[in-house]
Structures are given as C-alpha cells and as structure tokens.
Design a protein around this motif. Sequence first.
Motif, PDB file in Angstrom:
ATOM      1  N   MET A   1       0.836  -1.210   0.000  1.00  0.00           N
ATOM      2  CA  MET A   1       0.000   0.000   0.000  1.00  0.00           C
ATOM      3  C   MET A   1       0.867   1.254   0.000  1.00  0.00           C
ATOM      4  O   MET A   1       1.891   1.303   0.672  1.00  0.00           O
ATOM      5  CB  MET A   1      -0.919   0.002   1.224  1.00  0.00           C
ATOM      6  CG  MET A   1      -2.068  -0.978   1.099  1.00  0.00           C
ATOM      7  SD  MET A   1      -3.140  -1.021   2.545  1.00  0.00           S
ATOM      8  CE  MET A   1      -4.070   0.503   2.350  1.00  0.00           C
ATOM      9  N   TYR A   2       0.461   2.267  -0.817  1.00  0.00           N
ATOM     10  CA  TYR A   2       1.152   3.559  -0.809  1.00  0.00           C
ATOM     11  C   TYR A   2       0.629   4.434   0.332  1.00  0.00           C
ATOM     12  O   TYR A   2       1.288   5.363   0.756  1.00  0.00           O
ATOM     13  CB  TYR A   2       0.885   4.361  -2.092  1.00  0.00           C
ATOM     14  CG  TYR A   2       1.246   3.716  -3.389  1.00  0.00           C
ATOM     15  CD1 TYR A   2       2.426   2.988  -3.537  1.00  0.00           C
ATOM     16  CD2 TYR A   2       0.422   3.875  -4.510  1.00  0.00           C
ATOM     17  CE1 TYR A   2       2.756   2.436  -4.756  1.00  0.00           C
ATOM     18  CE2 TYR A   2       0.756   3.324  -5.726  1.00  0.00           C
ATOM     19  CZ  TYR A   2       1.915   2.611  -5.846  1.00  0.00           C
ATOM     20  OH  TYR A   2       2.236   2.071  -7.043  1.00  0.00           O
ATOM     21  N   VAL A   3      -0.617   4.175   0.736  1.00  0.00           N
ATOM     22  CA  VAL A   3      -1.248   5.031   1.754  1.00  0.00           C
ATOM     23  C   VAL A   3      -1.263   4.269   3.079  1.00  0.00           C
ATOM     24  O   VAL A   3      -1.144   3.037   3.094  1.00  0.00           O
ATOM     25  CB  VAL A   3      -2.696   5.403   1.330  1.00  0.00           C
ATOM     26  CG1 VAL A   3      -2.690   6.198   0.035  1.00  0.00           C
ATOM     27  CG2 VAL A   3      -3.578   4.173   1.216  1.00  0.00           C
TER      28      VAL A   3
ATOM     29  N   THR B   1       5.695   4.645 -13.094  1.00  0.00           N
ATOM     30  CA  THR B   1       4.992   5.317 -11.992  1.00  0.00           C
ATOM     31  C   THR B   1       4.008   6.321 -12.586  1.00  0.00           C
ATOM     32  O   THR B   1       4.348   7.029 -13.531  1.00  0.00           O
ATOM     33  CB  THR B   1       5.998   6.062 -11.083  1.00  0.00           C
ATOM     34  OG1 THR B   1       6.902   5.102 -10.561  1.00  0.00           O
ATOM     35  CG2 THR B   1       5.296   6.755  -9.924  1.00  0.00           C
ATOM     36  N   GLY B   2       2.802   6.324 -12.031  1.00  0.00           N
ATOM     37  CA  GLY B   2       1.804   7.299 -12.483  1.00  0.00           C
ATOM     38  C   GLY B   2       0.866   6.748 -13.543  1.00  0.00           C
ATOM     39  O   GLY B   2      -0.020   7.460 -14.025  1.00  0.00           O
ATOM     40  N   THR B   3       1.027   5.461 -13.873  1.00  0.00           N
ATOM     41  CA  THR B   3       0.182   4.884 -14.928  1.00  0.00           C
ATOM     42  C   THR B   3      -1.281   4.788 -14.497  1.00  0.00           C
ATOM     43  O   THR B   3      -2.186   4.952 -15.314  1.00  0.00           O
ATOM     44  CB  THR B   3       0.690   3.492 -15.331  1.00  0.00           C
ATOM     45  OG1 THR B   3       0.996   2.758 -14.153  1.00  0.00           O
ATOM     46  CG2 THR B   3       1.913   3.584 -16.206  1.00  0.00           C
ATOM     47  N   GLY B   4      -1.514   4.509 -13.209  1.00  0.00           N
ATOM     48  CA  GLY B   4      -2.897   4.401 -12.726  1.00  0.00           C
ATOM     49  C   GLY B   4      -3.614   5.742 -12.858  1.00  0.00           C
ATOM     50  O   GLY B   4      -4.776   5.801 -13.275  1.00  0.00           O
ATOM     51  N   ASP B   5      -2.895   6.797 -12.533  1.00  0.00           N
ATOM     52  CA  ASP B   5      -3.491   8.138 -12.634  1.00  0.00           C
ATOM     53  C   ASP B   5      -3.769   8.509 -14.089  1.00  0.00           C
ATOM     54  O   ASP B   5      -4.824   9.061 -14.428  1.00  0.00           O
ATOM     55  CB  ASP B   5      -2.541   9.191 -12.029  1.00  0.00           C
ATOM     56  CG  ASP B   5      -2.323   8.966 -10.541  1.00  0.00           C
ATOM     57  OD1 ASP B   5      -3.198   8.373  -9.904  1.00  0.00           O
ATOM     58  OD2 ASP B   5      -1.275   9.384 -10.032  1.00  0.00           O
ATOM     59  N   LEU B   6      -2.807   8.187 -14.964  1.00  0.00           N
ATOM     60  CA  LEU B   6      -2.979   8.496 -16.388  1.00  0.00           C
ATOM     61  C   LEU B   6      -4.142   7.697 -16.971  1.00  0.00           C
ATOM     62  O   LEU B   6      -4.984   8.227 -17.706  1.00  0.00           O
ATOM     63  CB  LEU B   6      -1.674   8.198 -17.150  1.00  0.00           C
ATOM     64  CG  LEU B   6      -1.703   8.427 -18.649  1.00  0.00           C
ATOM     65  CD1 LEU B   6      -2.095   9.861 -18.999  1.00  0.00           C
ATOM     66  CD2 LEU B   6      -0.331   8.098 -19.256  1.00  0.00           C
TER      67      LEU B   6
HETATM   68  C1  LIG Z   1       1.882   7.907  -2.902  1.00  0.00           C
HETATM   69  C2  LIG Z   1       1.798   7.473  -4.337  1.00  0.00           C
HETATM   70  N1  LIG Z   1       2.785   6.702  -4.870  1.00  0.00           N
HETATM   71  C3  LIG Z   1       2.721   6.307  -6.148  1.00  0.00           C
HETATM   72  C4  LIG Z   1       1.678   6.657  -6.957  1.00  0.00           C
HETATM   73  C5  LIG Z   1       1.694   6.190  -8.396  1.00  0.00           C
HETATM   74  O1  LIG Z   1       0.719   5.267  -8.578  1.00  0.00           O
HETATM   75  P1  LIG Z   1       0.465   4.600 -10.011  1.00  0.00           P
HETATM   76  O2  LIG Z   1       1.777   4.280 -10.620  1.00  0.00           O
HETATM   77  O3  LIG Z   1      -0.276   3.381  -9.582  1.00  0.00           O
HETATM   78  O4  LIG Z   1      -0.376   5.541 -10.772  1.00  0.00           O
HETATM   79  C6  LIG Z   1       0.650   7.421  -6.457  1.00  0.00           C
HETATM   80  C7  LIG Z   1      -0.486   7.771  -7.335  1.00  0.00           C
HETATM   81  O5  LIG Z   1      -1.395   8.474  -7.011  1.00  0.00           O
HETATM   82  C8  LIG Z   1       0.700   7.841  -5.130  1.00  0.00           C
HETATM   83  O6  LIG Z   1      -0.275   8.612  -4.623  1.00  0.00           O
END
Ligand SMILES: Cc1ncc(COP(=O)(O)O)c(C=O)c1O
Length: 187
Positions: free
Chosen positions: A7-9, A104-109
């Motif tokens: 988890m990132y959060v 990184t950032g693919t989910g947001d895109l």
């Molecule tokens: C804390 C954090 N790390 C990484 C990411 C990158 O996520 P992803 O690559 O799944 O878009 C995000 C995206 O919002 C994030 O909030």
Amino acid sequence: MGDHGKMYVPEDLLPVYREHIVPLADIITPNQYEAELLSGRKIKNEGDALEVMKWFHDQGAKTVVLSSTELGSENELLGLASSVINGTSTRLQIGIPRLPVNFTGTGDLFASLLLGWMHHTDSNLKKSVENTVDTMQTILRRTLDMARQEAGPDTPLTVRHLELKLVQSLDDIRSPVSKCKASVLEN
Ligand SMILES: Cc1ncc(COP(=O)(O)O)c(C=O)c1O
Ligand SMILES: Nc1ncnc2c1ncn2[C@@H]1O[C@H](COP(=O)(O)OP(=O)(O)O)[C@@H](O)[C@H]1O
C-alpha cells in the motif's frame, strides 16, 4: 492506493476508502491489488474478477475498470471492465501488451484518459477502454524508448528516466492509433 502487494497510503485508510470513498464513485479504476484490498476478495480467475466488479457496482459505481490483472499471460496484462448505465449492462476484457519495466503514475494516467473518453463517447465503455489502452501503449513505449536513449546502454533505468512523456504525446492523447481490441463478455 497501492500496487504489487504494497500500500502507498497508510493501512488504516483502507476502511475509509472502502466505506466512505468507494460509494461516492461513478467510475472506479482499481488495479488488481487495489480491487482485492477494497472488496476483500482474491482474483484468481475471470469469475473472481466479475464478482469483484459486481461488488463495486453494489457499492454504487456505474463503471468499474480493473486497469490490469495478472489473468493474462507472460506477454500480456488483462484488463476487465463492467458498466451498468441506464439499465444496460456491458462487460468486456482487453489484452494489454506487457512492457518489461515498472512505470509510476500509470494508474493516474489511465483514470484520466478513461474519464475523458467516457465523456467524449457518451459512456461507450468499449471505445473508451480501447482508446485508453491504445494511448497508454503509445505513451509508455515512447517513455521507455526515450528513457533507454537518455540512460545509454550501461545505466539501469530509474524513476527519473521513466517519467511519463506526456507533453511529447499530446497528439496520441487527442487521436489514439487503434490497435488493442476489447472483447465483449456474454453474461
Ligand atoms: C503515494 C503514491 N505513490 C505512487 C503513486 C503512483 O501510482 P500509479 O503508478 O499506480 O499511478 C501514487 C499515485 O497516485 C501515489 O499517490
Ligand atoms: N508494464 C506495463 N506494460 C504495459 N502497460 C502497462 C504497464 N504498466 C502499466 N501499464 C498500463 O497502465 C495501465 C494502468 O496500470 P496499472 O498497473 O493497472 O495501474 P497502477 O499504475 O495504478 O498500478 C494499464 O492498464 C496499462 O495500460
């Protein structure tokens, strides 16, 4: 929220997402890990994926897209999508050619492109998912090519090299080249 089993959060936000945030969503685009965390179910086959997407519908989301799952093959991620809009239900899957790096950032895109295409196509799920995946492919291939050029042959690629090449891809965002086809799942 997270990816690849991490988890990132903070973990104590999971019930907040599940109970308060998910029910507010019209469109939701979790990756496999996020879909499993939120629904509390593992996705081991297509039947599990369909059940998990139904769980999101039951929470109120009209459109659910699992942006990628490991149900494809070594060379392909599998995306799955389901919408229930004005009483019409559509479910589909799409193969996504796998590139050999973590971006990184693919989910947001992915979420941004899908939202734009759902708006522009009057919520045509098939067209929106296809356009989104096609644009992702073009941007990620360009990102990887430019990263390799910049790093040269002897330097491992870093997050800095792999910053998504969005500005350079404006034309592909506006007019995706059609390549990946979604197949509609019957019942
Ligand atoms: C804390 C954090 N790390 C990484 C990411 C990158 O996520 P992803 O690559 O799944 O878009 C995000 C995206 O919002 C994030 O909030
Ligand atoms: N290694 C990869 N190869 C090909 N496409 C990828 C790759 N990583 C991400 N993508 C594209 O980005 C989209 C979102 O990635 P995904 O991993 O599902 O979400 P997140 O970045 O939130 O973990 C996928 O639908 C796919 O189109």
